[in-house]
Write a protein that holds these residues in place. Structure first.
Motif, PDB file in Angstrom:
ATOM      1  N   ARG A 113      81.906  70.810  54.075  1.00 25.55           N
ATOM      2  CA  ARG A 113      82.135  70.793  52.632  1.00 25.55           C
ATOM      3  C   ARG A 113      82.270  69.388  52.058  1.00 25.55           C
ATOM      4  NH1 ARG A 113      85.831  75.904  50.920  1.00 25.55           N
ATOM      5  NH2 ARG A 113      86.005  74.541  49.105  1.00 25.55           N
ATOM      6  N   GLY A 114      82.196  68.374  52.908  1.00 24.18           N
ATOM      7  CA  GLY A 114      82.295  67.002  52.414  1.00 24.18           C
ATOM      8  C   GLY A 114      83.684  66.626  51.962  1.00 24.18           C
ATOM      9  N   ILE A 115      84.701  67.212  52.585  1.00 24.27           N
ATOM     10  CA  ILE A 115      86.087  66.903  52.245  1.00 24.27           C
ATOM     11  C   ILE A 115      86.584  65.795  53.171  1.00 24.27           C
ATOM     12  CG2 ILE A 115      88.452  67.826  52.208  1.00 24.27           C
ATOM     13  CD1 ILE A 115      87.209  70.530  51.453  1.00 24.27           C
ATOM     14  N   PRO A 116      87.145  64.713  52.647  1.00 24.64           N
ATOM     15  CA  PRO A 116      87.594  63.587  53.480  1.00 24.64           C
ATOM     16  C   PRO A 116      88.468  64.034  54.641  1.00 24.64           C
ATOM     17  CG  PRO A 116      87.726  63.000  51.166  1.00 24.64           C
ATOM     18  CD  PRO A 116      87.375  64.453  51.207  1.00 24.64           C
ATOM     19  N   LEU A 117      88.198  63.458  55.812  1.00 24.69           N
ATOM     20  CA  LEU A 117      88.864  63.856  57.043  1.00 24.69           C
ATOM     21  C   LEU A 117      89.312  62.621  57.813  1.00 24.69           C
ATOM     22  CD1 LEU A 117      89.519  65.940  59.369  1.00 24.69           C
ATOM     23  CD2 LEU A 117      87.151  65.592  60.116  1.00 24.69           C
ATOM     24  N   VAL A 214      85.491  57.173  66.158  1.00 27.65           N
ATOM     25  CA  VAL A 214      84.193  57.786  65.867  1.00 27.65           C
ATOM     26  C   VAL A 214      84.099  58.065  64.369  1.00 27.65           C
ATOM     27  CG1 VAL A 214      83.936  58.889  68.136  1.00 27.65           C
ATOM     28  CG2 VAL A 214      85.073  60.128  66.272  1.00 27.65           C
ATOM     29  N   SER A 215      82.873  58.236  63.910  1.00 29.76           N
ATOM     30  CA  SER A 215      82.621  58.717  62.554  1.00 29.76           C
ATOM     31  C   SER A 215      81.606  59.841  62.640  1.00 29.76           C
ATOM     32  CB  SER A 215      82.081  57.592  61.650  1.00 29.76           C
ATOM     33  OG  SER A 215      80.809  57.154  62.124  1.00 29.76           O
ATOM     34  N   VAL A 216      81.523  60.637  61.601  1.00 31.73           N
ATOM     35  CA  VAL A 216      80.536  61.712  61.545  1.00 31.73           C
ATOM     36  C   VAL A 216      79.264  61.162  60.932  1.00 31.73           C
ATOM     37  CG1 VAL A 216      79.988  63.987  60.600  1.00 31.73           C
ATOM     38  CG2 VAL A 216      82.314  63.481  61.391  1.00 31.73           C
ATOM     39  N   ARG A 217      78.184  61.260  61.674  1.00 28.10           N
ATOM     40  CA  ARG A 217      76.905  60.728  61.233  1.00 28.10           C
ATOM     41  C   ARG A 217      76.431  61.480  59.985  1.00 28.10           C
ATOM     42  NH1 ARG A 217      74.578  61.572  65.740  1.00 28.10           N
ATOM     43  NH2 ARG A 217      75.266  59.652  66.750  1.00 28.10           N
ATOM     44  N   ASN A 218      76.031  60.736  58.970  1.00 22.58           N
ATOM     45  CA  ASN A 218      75.519  61.293  57.703  1.00 22.58           C
ATOM     46  C   ASN A 218      76.545  62.187  56.999  1.00 22.58           C
ATOM     47  OD1 ASN A 218      72.935  60.082  58.137  1.00 22.58           O
ATOM     48  ND2 ASN A 218      72.390  61.777  59.497  1.00 22.58           N
ATOM     49  N   ALA A 219      77.813  61.879  57.174  1.00 24.93           N
ATOM     50  CA  ALA A 219      78.866  62.657  56.507  1.00 24.93           C
ATOM     51  C   ALA A 219      78.785  62.471  54.999  1.00 24.93           C
ATOM     52  CB  ALA A 219      80.233  62.223  57.010  1.00 24.93           C
ATOM     53  N   ARG A 220      79.161  63.498  54.269  1.00 23.18           N
ATOM     54  CA  ARG A 220      79.146  63.454  52.810  1.00 23.18           C
ATOM     55  C   ARG A 220      80.346  62.708  52.250  1.00 23.18           C
ATOM     56  NH1 ARG A 220      78.936  69.628  51.672  1.00 23.18           N
ATOM     57  NH2 ARG A 220      79.382  68.918  49.551  1.00 23.18           N
ATOM     58  N   SER A 221      81.363  62.462  53.095  1.00 25.74           N
ATOM     59  CA  SER A 221      82.552  61.747  52.655  1.00 25.74           C
ATOM     60  C   SER A 221      83.170  61.055  53.862  1.00 25.74           C
ATOM     61  CB  SER A 221      83.549  62.719  52.013  1.00 25.74           C
ATOM     62  OG  SER A 221      84.669  62.032  51.493  1.00 25.74           O
ATOM     63  N   PHE A 222      84.315  60.442  53.657  1.00 26.09           N
ATOM     64  CA  PHE A 222      85.072  59.803  54.727  1.00 26.09           C
ATOM     65  C   PHE A 222      85.317  60.813  55.841  1.00 26.09           C
ATOM     66  CE2 PHE A 222      88.934  58.550  56.858  1.00 26.09           C
ATOM     67  CZ  PHE A 222      88.981  57.162  56.811  1.00 26.09           C
ATOM     68  N   ALA A 223      84.917  60.499  57.068  1.00 27.73           N
ATOM     69  CA  ALA A 223      85.142  61.384  58.215  1.00 27.73           C
ATOM     70  C   ALA A 223      85.275  60.520  59.454  1.00 27.73           C
ATOM     71  CB  ALA A 223      84.008  62.389  58.362  1.00 27.73           C
ATOM     72  N   ILE A 224      86.499  60.126  59.732  1.00 30.23           N
ATOM     73  CA  ILE A 224      86.789  59.158  60.791  1.00 30.23           C
ATOM     74  C   ILE A 224      87.820  59.748  61.762  1.00 30.23           C
ATOM     75  CG2 ILE A 224      88.012  56.991  61.254  1.00 30.23           C
ATOM     76  CD1 ILE A 224      85.308  56.338  60.405  1.00 30.23           C
ATOM     77  N   ASP A 249      91.587  56.595  49.114  1.00 29.61           N
ATOM     78  CA  ASP A 249      90.564  56.371  48.092  1.00 29.61           C
ATOM     79  C   ASP A 249      89.516  57.476  48.125  1.00 29.61           C
ATOM     80  OD1 ASP A 249      91.820  54.053  47.289  1.00 29.61           O
ATOM     81  OD2 ASP A 249      90.456  52.703  48.360  1.00 29.61           O
ATOM     82  N   ALA A 250      89.133  57.905  49.341  1.00 33.27           N
ATOM     83  CA  ALA A 250      88.143  58.977  49.475  1.00 33.27           C
ATOM     84  C   ALA A 250      88.700  60.297  48.957  1.00 33.27           C
ATOM     85  CB  ALA A 250      87.725  59.113  50.934  1.00 33.27           C
ATOM     86  N   VAL A 251      89.976  60.539  49.222  1.00 31.83           N
ATOM     87  CA  VAL A 251      90.620  61.762  48.721  1.00 31.83           C
ATOM     88  C   VAL A 251      90.643  61.770  47.201  1.00 31.83           C
ATOM     89  CG1 VAL A 251      92.821  63.011  48.611  1.00 31.83           C
ATOM     90  CG2 VAL A 251      92.006  62.111  50.803  1.00 31.83           C
ATOM     91  N   ARG A 252      90.992  60.630  46.598  1.00 31.83           N
ATOM     92  CA  ARG A 252      91.028  60.561  45.132  1.00 31.83           C
ATOM     93  C   ARG A 252      89.621  60.703  44.537  1.00 31.83           C
ATOM     94  NH1 ARG A 252      95.465  57.619  46.604  1.00 31.83           N
ATOM     95  NH2 ARG A 252      94.268  55.813  47.278  1.00 31.83           N
ATOM     96  N   ALA A 253      88.636  60.140  45.205  1.00 31.66           N
ATOM     97  CA  ALA A 253      87.260  60.281  44.724  1.00 31.66           C
ATOM     98  C   ALA A 253      86.818  61.738  44.776  1.00 31.66           C
ATOM     99  CB  ALA A 253      86.320  59.410  45.562  1.00 31.66           C
TER     100      ALA A 253
END
Length: 266
Positions: A113-117, A214-224, A249-253
């Motif tokens: 869903r592209g929710i910051p993680l 790690v990060s999520v490749r091609n994530a729609r938002s912050f996912a670290i 910042d990603a959560v607020r966006a």
């Protein structure tokens, strides 16, 4: 902004926070460590809501309709090896299957869903397993590996002291957050990522090659996901503060985008 007693203060977006199931006062509790909740408020400027580990009985889509971020905390327990094809043992425990049944689908849904993680310590391991990866247990027993375990010390600050060097992938997502390719962290763990999930990009490694971020490749938002503990020194360590600030910042966006979509459809 919101007004309270005549003073203006920033609105705190809601984030979901994972919970351990533990025994306290002779009955089970669903709880999250204070340090993570404090870092969420002080470092990210968000409002943490602890989600009970009730697995499939929870409507996680309804939860994610109401929050703008997800934080998966560290824990003394490990992901149950049966989930990623490993063998459970008393040495590798303790386990928390109720947490596993909640966090793994929550992680997948947040990414979809592209929710910051932000996933920390046990959280990065859950993130990896949720995305099809495997874990290496008791890594200190492997030849050539450093001992990443928490030191035996009554002083908590000394146990969580920043003492381990990491190399951050140049031009990666985490490098963009930190603005640095070499940092010192407080990484305390007995197991680690073995085979990364196919969606994951390795962002940082320890001197012995252990995957530390790690990060999520091609994530729609912050996912670290990070293996260390930025929550502990978020008020005094630059790298720790930058991670929580970027998450906030990603959560607020995300909150602003969701409000914008809602207003556009009304």
């Amino acid at each position: 902004m919101a007004e309270k007693n005549g003073n203006w203060r920033p609105v705190q977006p809601l984030i979901a926070v994972s919970a351990d199931v533990c025994e306290l006062y002779n009955y089970p509790w669903h709880a999250a460590p204070h340090q993570y909740l404090e870092a969420a408020v002080a470092g990210a400027g968000v409002f943490p809501l602890v989600v009970p580990s009730l697995g499939e009985r929870l409507d996680l889509d309804r939860l994610l309709d109401a929050v703008d971020g997800v934080m998966i905390t560290g824990s003394g327990s490990n992901v149950h090896p049966s989930i990623y094809g490993g063998d459970a043992s008393e040495i590798n425990g303790p386990y928390d299957p109720a947490r596993d049944s909640t966090t793994l689908p929550l992680i997948c849904k947040a990414i979809e869903r592209g929710i910051p993680l932000l996933a920390i310590c046990r959280g990065i391991q859950e993130m990896n397993v949720a995305l099809g990866g495997t874990l290496a247990t008791e890594i200190h027993e492997r030849p050539g590996m450093l001992d990443h375990r928490e030191p035996s010390n009554e002083n908590r600050d000394e146990r969580f002291a920043i003492r381990q060097a990491l190399t951050v992938k140049p031009k990666g997502y985490l490098s963009g957050v930190l603005g640095d390719s070499n940092i010192q962290v407080n990484s305390l763990h007995r197991q680690a990522i073995d085979q990364p999930g196919s969606q994951l990009e390795v962002e940082a490694v320890a001197e012995d090659g252990t995957v530390e971020a790690v990060s999520v490749r091609n994530a729609r938002s912050f996912a670290i996901g990070v293996q260390w503990h930025p929550e502990y020194w978020v008020k005094s360590d630059r790298a720790s503060a930058l991670i929580f600030r970027a998450f906030g910042d990603a959560v607020r966006a995300h909150a602003a985008m969701r409000i914008g979509i809602k207003n556009a459809t009304e």
